[in-house]
Design an enzyme around this catalytic site. Structure first.
Site, short mmCIF file in Angstrom:
data_model
loop_
_atom_site.label_atom_id
_atom_site.label_comp_id
_atom_site.label_asym_id
_atom_site.label_seq_id
_atom_site.Cartn_x
_atom_site.Cartn_y
_atom_site.Cartn_z
N SER A 112 -0.37 -40.45 17.17
CA SER A 112 -1.30 -39.85 16.36
C SER A 112 -2.53 -39.52 16.35
O SER A 112 -3.50 -39.29 15.73
CB SER A 112 -1.42 -40.89 15.09
N ASN A 125 -2.00 -52.67 12.67
CA ASN A 125 -1.66 -52.50 11.41
C ASN A 125 -3.13 -52.76 10.55
O ASN A 125 -3.23 -52.12 9.46
CB ASN A 125 -0.68 -53.25 10.66
N THR A 172 -14.01 -18.72 -27.00
CA THR A 172 -12.67 -19.61 -26.86
C THR A 172 -11.67 -18.65 -26.63
O THR A 172 -11.80 -17.42 -27.04
CB THR A 172 -12.65 -20.37 -28.21
N HIS A 173 -10.46 -18.92 -25.89
CA HIS A 173 -9.41 -17.97 -25.87
C HIS A 173 -10.27 -16.62 -24.95
O HIS A 173 -9.44 -15.66 -25.12
CB HIS A 173 -8.77 -17.46 -27.00
N SER A 215 -15.86 -4.74 1.29
CA SER A 215 -14.62 -4.44 1.34
C SER A 215 -14.43 -3.38 2.69
O SER A 215 -15.60 -2.60 2.97
CB SER A 215 -14.16 -3.46 0.18
N LYS A 232 -17.86 -2.18 -2.88
CA LYS A 232 -17.49 -3.26 -3.25
C LYS A 232 -18.55 -4.54 -2.82
O LYS A 232 -19.06 -4.53 -1.74
CB LYS A 232 -16.11 -3.54 -2.76
N ASN A 240 -17.75 -8.57 -3.42
CA ASN A 240 -16.64 -9.30 -3.95
C ASN A 240 -17.10 -10.90 -4.10
O ASN A 240 -17.79 -11.19 -3.13
CB ASN A 240 -15.48 -9.10 -3.13
N GLU A 300 -13.70 -17.23 -5.19
CA GLU A 300 -12.40 -17.09 -5.03
C GLU A 300 -11.65 -18.01 -4.27
O GLU A 300 -10.67 -18.68 -4.60
CB GLU A 300 -11.96 -15.60 -4.79
N TYR A 357 3.61 -53.20 6.33
CA TYR A 357 3.32 -51.83 7.13
C TYR A 357 4.60 -51.20 7.54
O TYR A 357 5.61 -51.86 7.93
CB TYR A 357 2.38 -51.97 8.41
N GLN A 409 1.68 -43.64 8.55
CA GLN A 409 0.51 -42.82 9.48
C GLN A 409 0.25 -41.51 8.80
O GLN A 409 -0.49 -40.61 9.22
CB GLN A 409 1.25 -42.64 10.73
N LYS A 414 -2.96 -39.62 6.89
CA LYS A 414 -4.15 -39.12 7.32
C LYS A 414 -4.62 -37.72 7.26
O LYS A 414 -5.74 -37.19 6.75
CB LYS A 414 -4.15 -39.20 8.72
N1 ARG Z 1 -0.93 -44.80 14.12
C1 ARG Z 1 -0.73 -45.76 13.34
C2 ARG Z 1 -1.19 -45.44 12.00
O1 ARG Z 1 -1.80 -44.61 11.67
C3 ARG Z 1 -1.50 -47.15 13.72
C4 ARG Z 1 -0.97 -48.20 13.42
C5 ARG Z 1 0.31 -48.36 14.24
N2 ARG Z 1 1.28 -49.76 13.86
C6 ARG Z 1 2.25 -49.86 14.48
N3 ARG Z 1 2.78 -51.12 14.00
N4 ARG Z 1 2.97 -49.07 14.87
O2 ARG Z 1 -0.61 -45.80 10.92
#
Ligand code: ARG
Length: 458
Positions: free
Chosen positions: A23, A110, A155-156, A277, A283, A285, A290, A317, A322, A325
């Site tokens: 990760s 964890n 409205t509308h 443009s 133009k 824009n 948007e 966990y 993971q 993120k």
């Molecule tokens: N990269 C992991 C996450 O974002 C970290 C925790 C990893 N823990 C594990 N028991 N593999 O969740």
């Protein structure tokens, strides 16, 4: 491949498995939070006597040097490590040797990642709140400047009744105000520290969880260690708040796009916030509006993603988490950019007051008031509604506004019309007689603006 857990394995990890599992490519964003959490952890470990003060100082100095080198660009966070936690620990051991091996005492990745994510999210909640408060300030100054700027209310997407630009802006003030309140709520609810939850069941070391919570500016430790490592509710709440903010920005953008169109010309977007443009030289824009509208999809996507990831996870966990993120980081950055850009576009936008006033006048926005006039002259409302319907039809056929009809023409449709009709249906009267709380009339708006100022403490 630098891993923290090779001991019980006899074979090394398949390269594709390693890459799939890693990760570091995205959790390197949590570097500052990871170091901050580690500092608090070792300070606490020394105070409860699990490590010596000398070891603590060595670790703190090591963390300082790693942080300095990462910030200066001397040390790169590369895919050589599985995740940001391994990166910090491996580098620490590299630099200070045996003392570095004690950093992870009484801690699991964890609770470490649960802490890092919470610290990061809390920072983002704060940044987003500040940016929204700034946007509210921009909206408020437009309200103050345009308390008497008349425009049609819709409205509308059909002209309905005259309002003012201040009134229209006030609606957005309320939306973003609720967003700020939501963020403040979330911050209170999320502000508990999961560090010390261990892998799932706490630890046998005499950790002082209150102390780490305090060092990291939390209200206190989380209550249950299983929940501590596997709770991502705060992230879901934040993404939900971000989705709502983006929905508000998207509605506002849609209006700016309409107002900026050749047909409306209510506003002129500043050159710095428009684009041209490649083929059509004339133009200009509204690309920023948007794009803000368009980016709503990915923000909603992040919310749907985390809700779906979390829905089937048994305690505690699991590696699925993971996946909390990448999309979340993207949504946070996207919404923040959108708020700042929208704010800049809004504060530099020119409002064509004359065009707005003219548009309100030419859209029969005073038809309700004309009917109310007849009611005040003894005509039952349903009859008045029918009479004004006839008046409007007459005007449409002649291509004029009600105000342009002569008294004779009006009286030919209903004898209840008198000379004072013109004053009764002028745009100014229509707006300023609307004085119920929250209405666009000048005196009501003064109160509304005061409430907005109070909210911003201005
Ligand atoms: N990269 C992991 C996450 O974002 C970290 C925790 C990893 N823990 C594990 N028991 N593999 O969740």
């Amino acid at each position: 491949m630098a891993q923290l857990w090779g001991g019980r394995f006899t074979k090394s990890t398949d390269q594709m498995v390693y890459d799939f599992n890693a990760s570091i490519g995205f959790d390197k964003k949590l570097f500052a939070q990871d170091v901050r959490g580690s500092r608090a952890h070792v300070k606490m470990l020394a105070l409860v006597g699990v490590i010596t003060e000398a070891e603590r100082d060595e670790i703190l100095a090591g963390l300082d040097s790693i942080e300095a080198d990462v910030n200066s660009g001397k040390l790169l966070i590369t895919s050589e490590y599985e995740d940001v936690h391994s990166f910090v620990e491996a580098n620490l051991i590299d630099r200070i040797g045996d003392a570095g091996k004690k950093l992870h005492t009484g801690r699991s990745r964890n609770d470490q990642v649960a802490l890092d994510m919470r610290l990061y999210t809390r920072d983002q909640v704060d940044v987003t709140t500040e940016e929204l408060e700034h946007l509210l300030g921009t909206i408020l100054s437009i309200m103050e400047e345009h308390i008497d700027t008349i425009m049609p209310g819709f409205t509308h997407l059909q002209k309905a009744q005259p309002i003012t630009l201040a009134h229209h802006m006030g609606a957005y003030f309320e939306m973003f105000k609720r967003d700020v309140l939501r963020l403040r709520d979330i911050r209170v609810r999320m502000n508990y520290c999961p560090l010390g939850s261990g892998a799932l069941a706490g630890t046998t070391y005499p950790l002082d969880r209150n102390m780490t919570a305090q060092l990291l500016d939390f209200e206190g430790p989380t209550i249950n260690s299983m929940d501590g490592v596997s709770d991502r509710d705060y992230l879901i709440e934040f993404l939900s708040a971000l989705a709502t903010i983006q929905m508000h920005l998207s509605r506002f953008s849609e209006e700016v796009i309409i107002w900026n169109s050749n047909e409306y010309r209510f506003v002129e977007i500043d050159d710095a916030y428009s684009t041209g443009s490649s083929i059509m030289p004339q133009k200009k824009n509204p690309d920023i509006a948007e794009l803000v509208r368009g980016k709503t999809g990915r923000v909603y996507g992040a919310l749907t993603s985390i809700l779906t990831t979390m829905k089937g996870i048994p305690l505690a966990y699991n590696k699925d988490m993971q996946e909390d993120k990448e999309m979340a980081f993207d949504a946070m950055e996207t919404v923040q950019n959108c708020i700042v850009l929208f704010d800049g576009m809004l504060s530099t936008m020119i409002f064509n007051k004359d065009v707005m006033a003219e548009s309100a006048k030419n859209g029969f926005t005073n038809a309700t008031d004309a009917a109310d006039y007849l009611v005040n002259h003894g005509v039952p409302f349903r009859d008045a509604h029918g009479i004004i319907g006839q008046v409007v039809l007459y005007c449409i056929n002649k291509g004029i506004a009600i105000d342009n009809m002569s008294l004779e023409e009006l009286q030919a449709i209903s004898p209840a019309f008198e000379e004072d009709i013109y004053d009764a249906i002028s745009m100014e009267t229509c707006v300023n007689k609307r004085l119920t709380v929250g209405a666009p009339g000048h005196d009501a708006m003064v109160q509304e603006i005061k409430a907005c100022k109070d909210f911003l403490n201005k």
